[in-house]
Design a protein around this motif. Sequence first.
Motif, PDB file in Angstrom:
ATOM      1  N   UNK A  47       0.833  -1.208   0.000  1.00 27.02           N
ATOM      2  CA  UNK A  47       0.000   0.000   0.000  1.00 27.02           C
ATOM      3  C   UNK A  47       0.863   1.251   0.000  1.00 27.02           C
ATOM      4  N   UNK A  48       1.927   1.235   0.789  1.00 30.27           N
ATOM      5  CA  UNK A  48       2.827   2.380   0.879  1.00 30.27           C
ATOM      6  C   UNK A  48       3.450   2.687  -0.487  1.00 30.27           C
ATOM      7  N   UNK A  49       3.921   1.655  -1.183  1.00 31.45           N
ATOM      8  CA  UNK A  49       4.557   1.896  -2.478  1.00 31.45           C
ATOM      9  C   UNK A  49       3.544   2.424  -3.500  1.00 31.45           C
ATOM     10  N   UNK A  50       2.329   1.908  -3.490  1.00 33.85           N
ATOM     11  CA  UNK A  50       1.303   2.368  -4.441  1.00 33.85           C
ATOM     12  C   UNK A  50       0.877   3.798  -4.120  1.00 33.85           C
ATOM     13  N   UNK A  51       0.593   4.077  -2.845  1.00 36.23           N
ATOM     14  CA  UNK A  51       0.155   5.419  -2.440  1.00 36.23           C
ATOM     15  C   UNK A  51       1.178   6.495  -2.791  1.00 36.23           C
ATOM     16  N   UNK A  52       2.457   6.124  -2.728  1.00 33.57           N
ATOM     17  CA  UNK A  52       3.521   7.095  -2.960  1.00 33.57           C
ATOM     18  C   UNK A  52       4.140   7.020  -4.349  1.00 33.57           C
ATOM     19  N   UNK A  53       3.536   6.218  -5.228  1.00 31.37           N
ATOM     20  CA  UNK A  53       4.017   6.124  -6.599  1.00 31.37           C
ATOM     21  C   UNK A  53       5.408   5.522  -6.723  1.00 31.37           C
ATOM     22  N   UNK A  54       5.762   4.632  -5.822  1.00 30.92           N
ATOM     23  CA  UNK A  54       7.087   4.000  -5.815  1.00 30.92           C
ATOM     24  C   UNK A  54       7.004   2.660  -6.556  1.00 30.92           C
ATOM     25  N   UNK A  55       6.730   2.745  -7.853  1.00 32.61           N
ATOM     26  CA  UNK A  55       6.370   1.550  -8.612  1.00 32.61           C
ATOM     27  C   UNK A  55       7.534   0.611  -8.924  1.00 32.61           C
ATOM     28  N   UNK A  94      -0.073   1.506 -12.223  1.00 36.05           N
ATOM     29  CA  UNK A  94      -0.345   0.271 -11.485  1.00 36.05           C
ATOM     30  C   UNK A  94      -0.739  -0.835 -12.459  1.00 36.05           C
ATOM     31  N   UNK A  95      -1.663  -0.521 -13.371  1.00 29.84           N
ATOM     32  CA  UNK A  95      -2.095  -1.514 -14.361  1.00 29.84           C
ATOM     33  C   UNK A  95      -0.926  -1.976 -15.226  1.00 29.84           C
ATOM     34  N   UNK A  96      -0.080  -1.031 -15.617  1.00 28.37           N
ATOM     35  CA  UNK A  96       1.068  -1.363 -16.451  1.00 28.37           C
ATOM     36  C   UNK A  96       2.049  -2.265 -15.701  1.00 28.37           C
ATOM     37  N   UNK A 125     -17.983  -7.095  -7.639  1.00 32.90           N
ATOM     38  CA  UNK A 125     -16.563  -7.453  -7.533  1.00 32.90           C
ATOM     39  C   UNK A 125     -16.072  -8.016  -8.862  1.00 32.90           C
ATOM     40  N   UNK A 126     -15.110  -7.347  -9.455  1.00 30.71           N
ATOM     41  CA  UNK A 126     -14.544  -7.785 -10.724  1.00 30.71           C
ATOM     42  C   UNK A 126     -13.073  -8.152 -10.490  1.00 30.71           C
ATOM     43  N   UNK A 127     -12.720  -9.380 -10.836  1.00 25.91           N
ATOM     44  CA  UNK A 127     -11.360  -9.874 -10.638  1.00 25.91           C
ATOM     45  C   UNK A 127     -10.655  -9.947 -11.986  1.00 25.91           C
ATOM     46  N   UNK A 128      -9.424  -9.411 -12.008  1.00 24.91           N
ATOM     47  CA  UNK A 128      -8.623  -9.379 -13.229  1.00 24.91           C
ATOM     48  C   UNK A 128      -7.336 -10.162 -13.029  1.00 24.91           C
ATOM     49  N   UNK A 129      -6.932 -10.893 -14.062  1.00 27.18           N
ATOM     50  CA  UNK A 129      -5.627 -11.557 -14.066  1.00 27.18           C
ATOM     51  C   UNK A 129      -4.546 -10.494 -14.249  1.00 27.18           C
ATOM     52  N   UNK A 130      -3.386 -10.792 -13.714  1.00 29.57           N
ATOM     53  CA  UNK A 130      -2.228  -9.928 -13.929  1.00 29.57           C
ATOM     54  C   UNK A 130      -1.146 -10.746 -14.619  1.00 29.57           C
ATOM     55  N   UNK A 131      -0.027 -10.133 -14.893  1.00 30.62           N
ATOM     56  CA  UNK A 131       1.102 -10.844 -15.473  1.00 30.62           C
ATOM     57  C   UNK A 131       1.765 -11.797 -14.490  1.00 30.62           C
ATOM     58  N   UNK A 132       1.325 -11.751 -13.227  1.00 34.48           N
ATOM     59  CA  UNK A 132       1.815 -12.645 -12.179  1.00 34.48           C
ATOM     60  C   UNK A 132       0.750 -13.717 -11.956  1.00 34.48           C
ATOM     61  N   UNK A 133       1.119 -14.972 -12.111  1.00 30.98           N
ATOM     62  CA  UNK A 133       0.118 -16.048 -12.071  1.00 30.98           C
ATOM     63  C   UNK A 133      -0.553 -16.238 -10.713  1.00 30.98           C
ATOM     64  N   UNK A 134      -0.010 -15.656  -9.654  1.00 29.29           N
ATOM     65  CA  UNK A 134      -0.595 -15.827  -8.323  1.00 29.29           C
ATOM     66  C   UNK A 134      -1.145 -14.525  -7.735  1.00 29.29           C
ATOM     67  N   UNK A 135      -1.203 -13.473  -8.562  1.00 25.01           N
ATOM     68  CA  UNK A 135      -1.633 -12.163  -8.081  1.00 25.01           C
ATOM     69  C   UNK A 135      -2.772 -11.656  -8.965  1.00 25.01           C
ATOM     70  N   UNK A 136      -3.854 -11.211  -8.327  1.00 30.08           N
ATOM     71  CA  UNK A 136      -5.047 -10.734  -9.031  1.00 30.08           C
ATOM     72  C   UNK A 136      -5.422  -9.348  -8.522  1.00 30.08           C
ATOM     73  N   UNK A 137      -5.913  -8.520  -9.433  1.00 32.63           N
ATOM     74  CA  UNK A 137      -6.437  -7.210  -9.066  1.00 32.63           C
ATOM     75  C   UNK A 137      -7.949  -7.318  -8.977  1.00 32.63           C
ATOM     76  N   UNK A 138      -8.523  -6.792  -7.880  1.00 35.25           N
ATOM     77  CA  UNK A 138      -9.976  -6.824  -7.696  1.00 35.25           C
ATOM     78  C   UNK A 138     -10.476  -5.395  -7.564  1.00 35.25           C
ATOM     79  N   UNK A 139     -11.501  -5.098  -8.330  1.00 34.18           N
ATOM     80  CA  UNK A 139     -12.191  -3.816  -8.266  1.00 34.18           C
ATOM     81  C   UNK A 139     -13.565  -4.088  -7.676  1.00 34.18           C
ATOM     82  N   UNK A 140     -13.866  -3.471  -6.518  1.00 31.28           N
ATOM     83  CA  UNK A 140     -15.168  -3.660  -5.862  1.00 31.28           C
ATOM     84  C   UNK A 140     -15.949  -2.362  -5.955  1.00 31.28           C
ATOM     85  N   UNK A 141     -16.942  -2.367  -6.838  1.00 35.80           N
ATOM     86  CA  UNK A 141     -17.761  -1.170  -7.051  1.00 35.80           C
ATOM     87  C   UNK A 141     -18.969  -1.253  -6.127  1.00 35.80           C
ATOM     88  N   UNK A 142     -19.096  -0.288  -5.225  1.00 33.79           N
ATOM     89  CA  UNK A 142     -20.197  -0.263  -4.264  1.00 33.79           C
ATOM     90  C   UNK A 142     -21.311   0.638  -4.779  1.00 33.79           C
TER      91      UNK A 142
END
Length: 160
Positions: A47-55, A94-96, A125-142
Amino acid sequence: MTDALEKWIRDNSLRDAEDIDALLEAAEVARQLIFMKDCEGIGTMISYTVENGLFEGFSWIMSLLQDEFDKGGECVLHDFSCDLGRSIKDYDELLRRLEVDLNAQKNDVEFMYDVHGEVDSFFNNVTYRTGYSHIYLVSSENYDAKDNDFVQYRLLFSGS
């Protein structure tokens, strides 16, 4: 939070993405957290790296987690998730970095009920595959009855 993680956040040495020593230090802290099975600490670091743009540091951490989950039965971590919040300063980066496939892998709806048992709101809840086979991005629209709509992002880490 471990002392090493607190010190790492305080030092904030990842501002220069070319500083190999800072990246190696971040990797060492991440390895310690993985070894200690400290999913909360790992989540704080991410979270710290994402919040601070430390990609660049973020990418190193994702690679270490991918390597750990690639161990299969020898992996020390269990499946976990990491909240990224409602707003990501540089969502495109982040997506890139995650190499997200924007074709949804999974879509489900989670209902939230009020005290009377009626639907008060729901999460799409929408789950997306990433380039990492064990890591997924989830977008939860309320969506709720009071027009307090928002999107919450998180990462899922799974050995399966």
